[in-house]
Write a protein that holds these residues in place. Structure first.
Motif, PDB file in Angstrom:
ATOM      1  N   GLU A  47       0.151   6.093   6.416  1.00 28.73           N
ATOM      2  CA  GLU A  47       0.453   6.638   7.655  1.00 28.73           C
ATOM      3  C   GLU A  47       0.390   5.777   9.007  1.00 28.73           C
ATOM      4  O   GLU A  47       1.248   5.837   9.577  1.00 28.73           O
ATOM      5  N   GLN A  48      -0.699   4.794   8.798  1.00 23.05           N
ATOM      6  CA  GLN A  48      -0.853   3.851  10.134  1.00 23.05           C
ATOM      7  C   GLN A  48       0.188   2.775  10.081  1.00 23.05           C
ATOM      8  O   GLN A  48       0.454   2.558  11.406  1.00 23.05           O
ATOM      9  N   LEU A  49       0.797   2.428   8.961  1.00 18.21           N
ATOM     10  CA  LEU A  49       1.923   1.398   9.217  1.00 18.21           C
ATOM     11  C   LEU A  49       3.181   1.835   9.194  1.00 18.21           C
ATOM     12  O   LEU A  49       4.143   0.897   9.226  1.00 18.21           O
ATOM     13  N   ALA A  50       3.525   3.221   9.335  1.00 18.02           N
ATOM     14  CA  ALA A  50       4.893   3.649   9.214  1.00 18.02           C
ATOM     15  C   ALA A  50       5.659   3.115  10.359  1.00 18.02           C
ATOM     16  O   ALA A  50       6.827   2.932  10.056  1.00 18.02           O
ATOM     17  N   THR A  51       5.033   3.151  11.452  1.00 20.96           N
ATOM     18  CA  THR A  51       5.806   2.700  12.810  1.00 20.96           C
ATOM     19  C   THR A  51       5.760   0.962  12.840  1.00 20.96           C
ATOM     20  O   THR A  51       6.698   0.338  13.276  1.00 20.96           O
ATOM     21  N   ARG A  52       4.790   0.502  12.399  1.00 16.54           N
ATOM     22  CA  ARG A  52       4.701  -0.925  12.972  1.00 16.54           C
ATOM     23  C   ARG A  52       5.098  -1.788  11.622  1.00 16.54           C
ATOM     24  O   ARG A  52       5.598  -2.841  11.878  1.00 16.54           O
ATOM     25  N   ASN A  53       4.931  -1.345  10.500  1.00 15.51           N
ATOM     26  CA  ASN A  53       5.536  -2.096   9.624  1.00 15.51           C
ATOM     27  C   ASN A  53       5.716  -1.540   8.296  1.00 15.51           C
ATOM     28  O   ASN A  53       5.153  -1.191   7.254  1.00 15.51           O
ATOM     29  N   PRO A  54       6.809  -0.739   8.453  1.00 14.85           N
ATOM     30  CA  PRO A  54       7.358   0.158   7.345  1.00 14.85           C
ATOM     31  C   PRO A  54       7.535  -0.250   5.835  1.00 14.85           C
ATOM     32  O   PRO A  54       7.782   0.511   5.180  1.00 14.85           O
ATOM     33  N   PHE A  55       8.063  -1.784   5.802  1.00 13.83           N
ATOM     34  CA  PHE A  55       8.192  -2.310   4.826  1.00 13.83           C
ATOM     35  C   PHE A  55       6.936  -2.170   4.019  1.00 13.83           C
ATOM     36  O   PHE A  55       6.650  -1.853   2.491  1.00 13.83           O
ATOM     37  N   LEU A  56       5.730  -2.468   4.309  1.00 15.31           N
ATOM     38  CA  LEU A  56       4.531  -2.609   3.885  1.00 15.31           C
ATOM     39  C   LEU A  56       3.984  -1.043   3.727  1.00 15.31           C
ATOM     40  O   LEU A  56       3.413  -0.820   2.657  1.00 15.31           O
ATOM     41  N   ALA A  57       4.301  -0.292   4.487  1.00 11.76           N
ATOM     42  CA  ALA A  57       4.105   1.308   4.432  1.00 11.76           C
ATOM     43  C   ALA A  57       4.565   1.657   3.105  1.00 11.76           C
ATOM     44  O   ALA A  57       3.967   2.508   2.154  1.00 11.76           O
ATOM     45  N   LEU A  58       5.914   1.218   2.791  1.00 10.74           N
ATOM     46  CA  LEU A  58       6.555   1.674   1.331  1.00 10.74           C
ATOM     47  C   LEU A  58       5.640   1.219   0.288  1.00 10.74           C
ATOM     48  O   LEU A  58       5.695   2.014  -0.667  1.00 10.74           O
ATOM     49  N   GLU A  59       5.081  -0.010   0.172  1.00 12.36           N
ATOM     50  CA  GLU A  59       4.221  -0.296  -0.856  1.00 12.36           C
ATOM     51  C   GLU A  59       3.023   0.270  -1.226  1.00 12.36           C
ATOM     52  O   GLU A  59       2.741   0.803  -2.293  1.00 12.36           O
ATOM     53  N   TYR A  60       2.431   0.793   0.100  1.00 12.38           N
ATOM     54  CA  TYR A  60       1.082   1.646  -0.072  1.00 12.38           C
ATOM     55  C   TYR A  60       1.760   2.964  -0.421  1.00 12.38           C
ATOM     56  O   TYR A  60       0.960   3.710  -1.433  1.00 12.38           O
ATOM     57  N   THR A  61       3.111   3.505  -0.248  1.00 14.60           N
ATOM     58  CA  THR A  61       3.226   4.854  -0.680  1.00 14.60           C
ATOM     59  C   THR A  61       3.703   4.980  -1.917  1.00 14.60           C
ATOM     60  O   THR A  61       3.434   6.026  -2.724  1.00 14.60           O
ATOM     61  N   SER A  62       4.382   4.085  -2.288  1.00 15.23           N
ATOM     62  CA  SER A  62       4.657   3.946  -3.810  1.00 15.23           C
ATOM     63  C   SER A  62       3.467   3.953  -4.721  1.00 15.23           C
ATOM     64  O   SER A  62       3.251   4.601  -5.661  1.00 15.23           O
ATOM     65  N   GLU A  63       2.176   3.159  -4.009  1.00 12.50           N
ATOM     66  CA  GLU A  63       0.939   3.115  -4.982  1.00 12.50           C
ATOM     67  C   GLU A  63       0.376   4.691  -5.203  1.00 12.50           C
ATOM     68  O   GLU A  63      -0.090   5.153  -6.248  1.00 12.50           O
ATOM     69  N   SER A  64       0.776   5.161  -3.592  1.00 11.13           N
ATOM     70  CA  SER A  64      -0.069   6.540  -3.675  1.00 11.13           C
ATOM     71  C   SER A  64       0.522   7.630  -4.599  1.00 11.13           C
ATOM     72  O   SER A  64       0.052   8.579  -5.023  1.00 11.13           O
ATOM     73  N   LEU A  65       2.035   7.501  -4.753  1.00 10.86           N
ATOM     74  CA  LEU A  65       2.738   8.310  -5.646  1.00 10.86           C
ATOM     75  C   LEU A  65       2.443   8.207  -7.010  1.00 10.86           C
ATOM     76  O   LEU A  65       2.111   9.118  -7.856  1.00 10.86           O
ATOM     77  N   LYS A  66       2.254   7.025  -7.452  1.00 15.44           N
ATOM     78  CA  LYS A  66       1.560   6.866  -8.803  1.00 15.44           C
ATOM     79  C   LYS A  66       0.212   7.238  -9.072  1.00 15.44           C
ATOM     80  O   LYS A  66       0.019   7.789 -10.081  1.00 15.44           O
ATOM     81  N   LEU A  67      -0.517   6.902  -8.080  1.00  8.34           N
ATOM     82  CA  LEU A  67      -2.071   7.306  -8.226  1.00  8.34           C
ATOM     83  C   LEU A  67      -2.042   8.994  -8.322  1.00  8.34           C
ATOM     84  O   LEU A  67      -2.628   9.627  -8.934  1.00  8.34           O
ATOM     85  N   ALA A  68      -1.266  10.013  -7.175  1.00 11.37           N
ATOM     86  CA  ALA A  68      -1.187  11.148  -7.486  1.00 11.37           C
ATOM     87  C   ALA A  68      -0.615  11.647  -8.643  1.00 11.37           C
ATOM     88  O   ALA A  68      -1.244  12.665  -9.139  1.00 11.37           O
ATOM     89  N   ALA A  69       0.319  10.965  -8.989  1.00 11.81           N
ATOM     90  CA  ALA A  69       0.882  11.622 -10.399  1.00 11.81           C
ATOM     91  C   ALA A  69      -0.103  11.463 -11.717  1.00 11.81           C
ATOM     92  O   ALA A  69      -0.298  12.086 -12.261  1.00 11.81           O
ATOM     93  N   ARG A  70      -0.772  10.317 -11.543  1.00 11.74           N
ATOM     94  CA  ARG A  70      -1.934  10.055 -12.494  1.00 11.74           C
ATOM     95  C   ARG A  70      -3.106  11.156 -12.547  1.00 11.74           C
ATOM     96  O   ARG A  70      -3.649  11.421 -13.419  1.00 11.74           O
ATOM     97  N   LEU A  71      -3.311  11.668 -11.012  1.00  9.56           N
ATOM     98  CA  LEU A  71      -4.282  12.339 -10.930  1.00  9.56           C
ATOM     99  C   LEU A  71      -3.982  13.776 -11.000  1.00  9.56           C
ATOM    100  O   LEU A  71      -4.762  14.648 -10.918  1.00  9.56           O
ATOM    101  N   LYS A  72      -2.561  14.066 -11.394  1.00  8.40           N
ATOM    102  CA  LYS A  72      -2.031  15.188 -11.430  1.00  8.40           C
ATOM    103  C   LYS A  72      -2.419  16.303 -10.345  1.00  8.40           C
ATOM    104  O   LYS A  72      -2.644  17.457 -10.406  1.00  8.40           O
TER     105      LYS A  72
END
Length: 319
Positions: free
Chosen positions: A42-67
């Motif tokens: 959320e914090q990096l979306a405007t300043r460094n969206p490429f890095l934000a994508l790395e964190y969202t990718s991990e978030s998606l994996k973790l959310a799926a694992r946590l169901k």
């Protein structure tokens, strides 16, 4: 690349992320990690969206694992926001649709409204104003009731109302634009957020300009500028100086005054890397100098404009 106008569309804000990144290095529990990666995205979306994508990718994996459907909605929303700021609207729309479907399933009106509103921003940037308005109004209809003291919700709704006003102004429905700006300003003042207030004042200034009332337009632009000076908001200052410089140039044909404000916009824009503002300001300066016969200064402004355009083109190509 989008041309800069006098309106200011609200997309998001940034904040310090060092402590979050440090905290992430020291946690292994999935629930803790996903909470941090979502905040970083959320914090990096405007300043460094490429890095934000790395964190969202991990978030998606973790959310799926946590169901967790709720965490998946949040991760999809942040992933979409990162793509929005990269200008990859097709990918952003895919993730917004996933967030919308998940939010509808969970009756999560807050994230449903946020997703619909940001789909509206995509339509706006593509000059599909009716599509943007349709999404904004959907988002407003879904916006949850604001609890007493909920400053963040007031700010979000004020931003949404302001964006609706922008579309009405762009489509020459000035009475509706004024009504939404007035409502947005009341909420922003209630929340006591100077930058949101300045943003709405600026948009009101553009409305008055479009109505032919240059005195009130200039008054609103100056009010926005003074607020940003008081907050030392360099991002906002760059925008305000650009807007006033453009106003002097296009509406008042006052090239001396436009030069002062446009040069200020360039100084702040270069300092914080707001290159779209630098590009637009230097282009206007080039024309202003030519009008005055100041060809040496015009050449310098043109050279700056070309350098920034090349840089923006390369950045766009990379994205």
């Amino acid at each position: 690349m989008l041309n800069l106008g006098l309106h200011e569309i609200v997309r998001g804000q940034s904040s310090i992320t060092d402590s979050l990144q440090h905290a992430l290095q020291n946690v292994s529990d999935d629930k803790d990690r996903v909470a941090i990666t979502l905040r970083l995205a959320e914090q990096l979306a405007t300043r460094n969206p490429f890095l934000a994508l790395e964190y969202t990718s991990e978030s998606l994996k973790l959310a799926a694992r946590l169901k967790s459907d709720s965490l998946l909605v949040q991760a999809n929303l942040h992933q979409a926001n990162a793509y929005l700021h990269l200008g990859n609207y097709a990918r952003a729309l895919q993730f917004y649709q996933a967030a919308i479907q998940g939010a509808q399933k969970l009756s999560d009106s807050l994230r449903l409204s946020a997703s619909q509103g940001n789909v509206g921003i995509i339509h706006y940037y593509q000059h599909n104003y009716e599509g943007a308005l349709n999404q904004y109004l959907k988002a407003l209809n879904e916006f949850p009731s604001i609890k007493a003291g909920d400053k963040k919700a007031k700010i979000r709704k004020a931003n949404l109302l302001s964006n609706i006003g922008v579309v009405y102004d762009e489509t020459k429905r000035y009475e509706e634009a004024g009504r939404y700006y007035d409502e947005a300003l009341l909420l922003a003042r209630d929340a006591n957020d100077p930058e949101v207030i300045a943003n709405i004042l600026n948009n009101q200034g553009t409305l008055f300009k479009d109505l032919g009332n240059n005195d009130l337009a200039f008054k609103r632009y100056r009010e926005a500028l003074e607020l940003r000076k008081n907050q030392n908001n360099k991002f906002g200052l760059a925008r305000s100086y650009h807007n006033i410089g453009q106003f002097y140039f296009k509406e008042l044909k006052n090239f001396d005054s436009s030069e002062y404000y446009l040069k200020k916009a360039i100084v702040y824009g270069e300092e914080i890397g707001l290159w779209e503002t630098v590009e637009s300001s230097s282009e206007l300066l080039t024309i202003a100098y030519k009008e005055r016969g100041a060809y040496k200064e015009a050449l310098a402004a043109l050279e700056l404009n070309r350098r920034v355009k090349d840089s923006l083109f390369n950045e766009e190509s990379t994205r």
